[in-house]
Motif scaffolding. Structure first.
Motif, mmCIF file in Angstrom:
data_model
loop_
_atom_site.group_PDB
_atom_site.id
_atom_site.type_symbol
_atom_site.label_atom_id
_atom_site.label_comp_id
_atom_site.label_asym_id
_atom_site.label_seq_id
_atom_site.Cartn_x
_atom_site.Cartn_y
_atom_site.Cartn_z
ATOM 1 N N ASP A 227 1.769 58.851 43.132
ATOM 2 C CA ASP A 227 1.795 60.306 43.021
ATOM 3 C C ASP A 227 1.584 60.976 44.376
ATOM 4 O O ASP A 227 1.732 62.192 44.491
ATOM 5 N N ARG A 228 1.226 60.203 45.391
ATOM 6 C CA ARG A 228 0.939 60.779 46.708
ATOM 7 C C ARG A 228 2.150 60.738 47.633
ATOM 8 O O ARG A 228 2.106 61.334 48.713
ATOM 9 N N VAL A 229 3.174 60.020 47.248
ATOM 10 C CA VAL A 229 4.393 59.942 48.054
ATOM 11 C C VAL A 229 5.592 60.147 47.130
ATOM 12 O O VAL A 229 5.482 59.992 45.913
ATOM 13 N N GLY A 230 6.714 60.480 47.712
ATOM 14 C CA GLY A 230 7.930 60.577 46.927
ATOM 15 C C GLY A 230 8.637 59.241 46.883
ATOM 16 O O GLY A 230 8.986 58.684 47.924
ATOM 17 N N ILE A 231 8.808 58.683 45.693
ATOM 18 C CA ILE A 231 9.456 57.372 45.549
ATOM 19 C C ILE A 231 10.789 57.568 44.831
ATOM 20 O O ILE A 231 10.834 58.140 43.736
ATOM 21 N N THR A 232 11.851 57.122 45.455
ATOM 22 C CA THR A 232 13.172 57.175 44.830
ATOM 23 C C THR A 232 13.717 55.757 44.702
ATOM 24 O O THR A 232 13.402 54.885 45.516
ATOM 25 N N THR A 233 14.514 55.517 43.678
ATOM 26 C CA THR A 233 15.117 54.208 43.469
ATOM 27 C C THR A 233 16.628 54.344 43.404
ATOM 28 O O THR A 233 17.147 55.222 42.722
ATOM 29 N N GLU A 234 17.278 53.487 44.158
ATOM 30 C CA GLU A 234 18.739 53.419 44.148
ATOM 31 C C GLU A 234 19.131 52.000 43.730
ATOM 32 O O GLU A 234 19.689 51.229 44.508
ATOM 33 N N VAL A 235 18.750 51.654 42.503
ATOM 34 C CA VAL A 235 18.988 50.312 41.972
ATOM 35 C C VAL A 235 19.822 50.447 40.705
ATOM 36 O O VAL A 235 19.353 51.018 39.715
ATOM 37 N N PRO A 236 21.055 49.960 40.686
ATOM 38 C CA PRO A 236 21.903 50.085 39.498
ATOM 39 C C PRO A 236 21.254 49.470 38.267
ATOM 40 O O PRO A 236 20.588 48.430 38.352
ATOM 41 N N LEU A 237 21.433 50.115 37.133
ATOM 42 C CA LEU A 237 20.824 49.631 35.894
ATOM 43 C C LEU A 237 21.359 48.265 35.475
ATOM 44 O O LEU A 237 20.651 47.474 34.864
#
Length: 252
Positions: free
Chosen positions: A130-140
């Protein structure tokens, strides 16, 4: 108790102890003795911890049975008990598989959904996410042949390392990405916009756990990568920050 039958879906991926080739581990009798002591401690830990875990699982099951016998109206409590039981079983599995990894460096890989592993690893870092912005670019639909628990540990250590590097920054972000490589492997990467790694931090990847100046989390991540027949690649991108990449075997 009879031995468990081998799982036909499991495949032994790697060789013996993955750090054995590093001279700093086995360059002295003291180092060899320390390694043997670690393996012995791992076996003892599994035996001692699995007993209370098994007892906790049994108590949780007994509580769930009594609640169900009382009739409807306890669905929320039953769900919590079921989740708690699943977590104790997971803890036992983690301990057993980590013991095998410590003793002989071998892991058993099966077809796993990479996106699911990534999401579980993010949950493992707790409130830090919650303290950083985490993004995921991993195909389902991306599948790999890995030891799920060990890969989750690798990602956990990399995410924890990134969170520590971003401590105190209001604009900190982490990106987890995955893409198919030309050779058929899957490249999994963790990138952050922190200060990057200096020469000392990069050198820690060559240290065994507990070695001089060891960064234990990075050393564990490197060992897990090696056990998967890969290596942990590290770079400081031109735009700043740090990027860790590991190549994984693709699974159809």
């Amino acid at each position: 108790m009879p031995p468990e039958a081998p799982d036909p879906e499991l495949t032994t991926i790697r060789r013996a102890w993955p750090l054995a080739a590093r001279n700093c581990l086995l360059d002295s009798p003291e180092a060899r003795l320390r390694l043997a002591a670690t393996a012995s401690m791992a076996a003892t830990l599994v035996h001692e911890v699995n007993q209370p875990l098994a007892a906790a699982t049994n108590y949780l099951s007994a509580c769930a049975r009594r609640l169900r016998a009382l009739g409807a109206g306890h669905e929320d409590l039953l769900a919590m008990l079921d989740h708690a039981g699943q977590e104790t079983l997971k803890a036992g599995e983690l301990i057993r598989r980590t013991r095998n990894f410590v003793i002989n460096g071998r892991i058993s890989g099966r077809r796993e959904n990479l996106r699911t592993i990534v999401e579980r690893a993010i949950l493992m870092i707790g409130e830090r996410r919650d303290r950083v912005g985490i993004t995921t670019e991993v195909p389902l639909g991306l599948f790999v042949k890995v030891d799920r628990i060990q890969l989750e540990q690798l990602l956990f250590n990399l995410l924890l390392n990134a969170c520590e590097a971003l401590a105190g920054r209001a604009d900190g972000w982490i990106e987890i990405g995955a893409e198919a490589a030309a050779d058929g492997a899957v490249l999994l990467s963790v990138t952050d916009n922190g200060p990057g790694l200096n020469a000392v931090a990069l050198a820690r990847l060559a240290d065994p756990p507990g070695g001089p100046g060891a960064g234990l989390g990075l050393a564990i991540a490197a060992a897990v990568a090696e056990a998967h027949g890969s290596r942990l690649e590290v770079e400081n991108p031109a735009e700043g920050g740090a990027r860790f990449t590991v190549a994984l075997a693709a699974a159809t």
